[in-house]
Design an enzyme around this catalytic site. Structure first.
Site, short mmCIF file in Angstrom:
data_model
loop_
_atom_site.label_atom_id
_atom_site.label_comp_id
_atom_site.label_asym_id
_atom_site.label_seq_id
_atom_site.Cartn_x
_atom_site.Cartn_y
_atom_site.Cartn_z
N ALA A 155 0.86 -1.18 0.00
CA ALA A 155 0.00 0.00 0.00
C ALA A 155 0.89 1.23 0.00
O ALA A 155 2.04 1.19 0.43
CB ALA A 155 -0.89 -0.02 1.23
N GLY A 165 0.73 -5.13 0.64
CA GLY A 165 -0.37 -5.19 -0.33
C GLY A 165 0.09 -5.72 -1.67
O GLY A 165 -0.71 -6.28 -2.43
N GLU A 216 -0.16 -9.31 -1.31
CA GLU A 216 -1.59 -9.65 -1.30
C GLU A 216 -2.15 -9.63 -2.72
O GLU A 216 -2.96 -10.48 -3.11
CB GLU A 216 -2.36 -8.68 -0.39
CG GLU A 216 -1.96 -8.87 1.07
CD GLU A 216 -2.59 -7.87 2.00
OE1 GLU A 216 -2.36 -6.66 1.81
OE2 GLU A 216 -3.34 -8.28 2.90
N GLU A 271 3.87 -5.37 7.24
CA GLU A 271 2.97 -4.37 7.83
C GLU A 271 3.22 -4.15 9.32
O GLU A 271 3.04 -3.04 9.83
CB GLU A 271 1.50 -4.79 7.63
CG GLU A 271 0.99 -4.61 6.22
CD GLU A 271 1.21 -5.82 5.33
OE1 GLU A 271 2.04 -6.70 5.67
OE2 GLU A 271 0.54 -5.88 4.28
C1 HXC Z 1 4.95 4.72 -0.39
C2 HXC Z 1 7.04 3.99 -0.87
C3 HXC Z 1 6.70 2.68 -0.50
C4 HXC Z 1 5.37 2.45 -0.05
C5 HXC Z 1 8.76 2.69 -1.12
N1 HXC Z 1 8.32 3.95 -1.24
N2 HXC Z 1 7.80 1.89 -0.66
N3 HXC Z 1 6.18 5.00 -0.81
N4 HXC Z 1 4.54 3.50 -0.01
N5 HXC Z 1 4.95 1.22 0.31
C6 HXC Z 1 9.07 5.12 -1.68
C7 HXC Z 1 10.14 5.50 -0.67
O1 HXC Z 1 9.62 6.30 0.35
C8 HXC Z 1 11.10 6.27 -1.56
O2 HXC Z 1 10.57 7.57 -1.76
C9 HXC Z 1 11.04 5.51 -2.89
O3 HXC Z 1 9.78 4.80 -2.87
C10 HXC Z 1 12.14 4.50 -3.01
O4 HXC Z 1 12.15 3.67 -1.85
P1 HXC Z 1 13.51 3.06 -1.26
O5 HXC Z 1 13.16 2.42 0.04
O6 HXC Z 1 14.58 4.10 -1.28
O7 HXC Z 1 13.83 1.96 -2.38
P2 HXC Z 1 14.68 0.64 -2.28
O8 HXC Z 1 15.93 0.87 -1.49
O9 HXC Z 1 14.79 0.16 -3.68
O10 HXC Z 1 13.79 -0.42 -1.44
C11 HXC Z 1 12.61 -0.96 -1.98
C12 HXC Z 1 11.74 -1.58 -0.85
C13 HXC Z 1 11.48 -0.52 0.24
C14 HXC Z 1 12.45 -2.79 -0.24
C15 HXC Z 1 10.44 -2.05 -1.52
O11 HXC Z 1 11.04 0.69 -0.39
C16 HXC Z 1 10.45 -0.91 1.27
O12 HXC Z 1 10.71 -1.68 2.18
N6 HXC Z 1 9.23 -0.31 1.19
C17 HXC Z 1 8.17 -0.45 2.16
C18 HXC Z 1 7.60 -1.84 2.15
C19 HXC Z 1 6.45 -1.95 3.15
O13 HXC Z 1 6.55 -1.68 4.33
N7 HXC Z 1 5.28 -2.37 2.62
C20 HXC Z 1 4.08 -2.57 3.39
C21 HXC Z 1 3.18 -1.39 3.20
S1 HXC Z 1 1.74 -1.54 4.21
P3 HXC Z 1 11.55 8.83 -1.96
O14 HXC Z 1 10.58 9.97 -2.01
O15 HXC Z 1 12.46 8.85 -0.76
O16 HXC Z 1 12.24 8.58 -3.27
C22 HXC Z 1 0.68 -2.40 3.29
C23 HXC Z 1 -0.66 -2.55 3.90
C24 HXC Z 1 -1.53 -3.39 3.04
O17 HXC Z 1 0.95 -2.83 2.23
C25 HXC Z 1 -2.91 -3.07 3.32
C26 HXC Z 1 -3.79 -3.40 2.18
C27 HXC Z 1 -5.14 -2.81 2.32
#
Ligand code: HXC
Length: 260
Positions: free
Chosen positions: A68, A111, A114, A134
């Site tokens: 997400a 997500g 998912e 999450e």
């Molecule tokens: C918004 C995101 C994002 C996300 C990354 N970015 N993931 N923005 N939502 N889920 C943004 C970062 O802030 C950053 O913005 C840019 O994308 C690049 O991210 P990096 O971390 O620098 O990239 P990288 O080193 O290549 O790592 C990739 C990654 C990491 C491993 C995927 O970004 C990561 O761990 N992301 C979060 C994963 C996460 O927690 N997902 C769960 C989300 S909750 P800037 O502006 O700095 O360039 C969820 C709930 C589901 O999914 C509910 C469903 C209803």
């Protein structure tokens, strides 16, 4: 294929295969509401279109989807989650009745995982990593992750992913039954596309009913769990830990959780 989309690239070919690509590379294909809306609309059109017999869904080379969009979640309350149109978009994806093949390279998280699990068959590149991180944000999966993961890989491995936010490699995902096949990352899309062509050559009505029948093996058990998970997900949006988890992600620091 569907006019006006920016977050989803799509192309329908003469093999009756519709190819979809998640297209927010700068945000690591984070599933903002607009993206889910475009995906739901596209699949809705494909559902009614006899020129579509099978769909391939893919993401980027290094990231399938990072989950997400965390920036969108920052200010949401439990009531916002309750009223969220995202639930309708997920429902449209869930009820898409033609075969949907996922081609996953790189990170497939939250997500994003998912969404991958909504696919009927997954082909993964060796570099794929599956995760439900999450809990690091003070929340839990909200689009069926707790239910589908448990059905697909069993309780113990699902708990390890959901509670400890540990990722699963492509190789382990294949052993566990999350994906059908692992290949070199350059081949992931081509393998998925070739499989889609095989499926698209089968009688389409039988393919549709085969998919619906296979899903019946688990759907009845799923309904209650999905509703429970959704409520639990929303409840967590009232916690200080969720505010801290999301703030820490956006400020690129480690969160400090207090159990409030
Ligand atoms: C918004 C995101 C994002 C996300 C990354 N970015 N993931 N923005 N939502 N889920 C943004 C970062 O802030 C950053 O913005 C840019 O994308 C690049 O991210 P990096 O971390 O620098 O990239 P990288 O080193 O290549 O790592 C990739 C990654 C990491 C491993 C995927 O970004 C990561 O761990 N992301 C979060 C994963 C996460 O927690 N997902 C769960 C989300 S909750 P800037 O502006 O700095 O360039 C969820 C709930 C589901 O999914 C509910 C469903 C209803």
């Amino acid at each position: 294929y569907l006019d006006g989309c920016t977050d989803i690239l799509s192309e329908l070919d003469d093999k009756y295969v519709l190819s979809l690509r998640l297209n927010r590379p700068k945000a690591r294909n984070a599933l903002r509401t607009q993206l889910l809306h475009e995906l739901a609309q596209t699949l809705g059109k494909a559902n009614r279109d006899e020129h579509v017999r099978c769909v391939v869904l893919t993401g980027g080379e290094k990231v399938f989807a990072a989950g997400a969009d965390i920036t969108e979640m920052a200010d949401k309350t439990p009531v916002d989650v309750l009223n969220d149109p995202r639930a309708d978009h997920w429902a449209a994806i869930r009820t898409f009745n033609k075969p949907l093949i996922g081609a996953v390279n790189g990170f497939c998280l939250g997500g994003g995982n998912e969404l991958a699990m909504h696919c009927d068959i997954l082909i993964a590149g060796k570099n794929a990593q599956f995760g439900q991180p999450e809990i690091n944000l003070g929340i839990i999966p909200g689009a069926g992750g707790t239910q589908r993961l448990t059905q697909m890989i069993g309780k113990s491995k699902a708990m390890r992913m959901v509670l400890a936010a540990q990722f699963m490699s492509a190789e382990d995902a294949e052993k566990a039954g999350l994906v059908a096949e692992v290949c070199e990352p350059e081949l992931t899309y081509d393998k998925a596309y070739a499989l889609a062509c095989v499926i698209a050559s089968k009688p389409p009505v039988a393919a549709r009913l085969a998919k619906e029948s296979v899903l019946k093996a688990s759907d009845a058990l799923l309904a209650e769990g999905l509703a429970f998970e959704r409520k639990a997900f929303g409840t967590l949006f009232a916690t200080e830990d969720k505010a801290e988890g999301v703030a820490a992600f956006m400020e690129k620091r480690k969160p400090v959780f207090k159990g409030r």
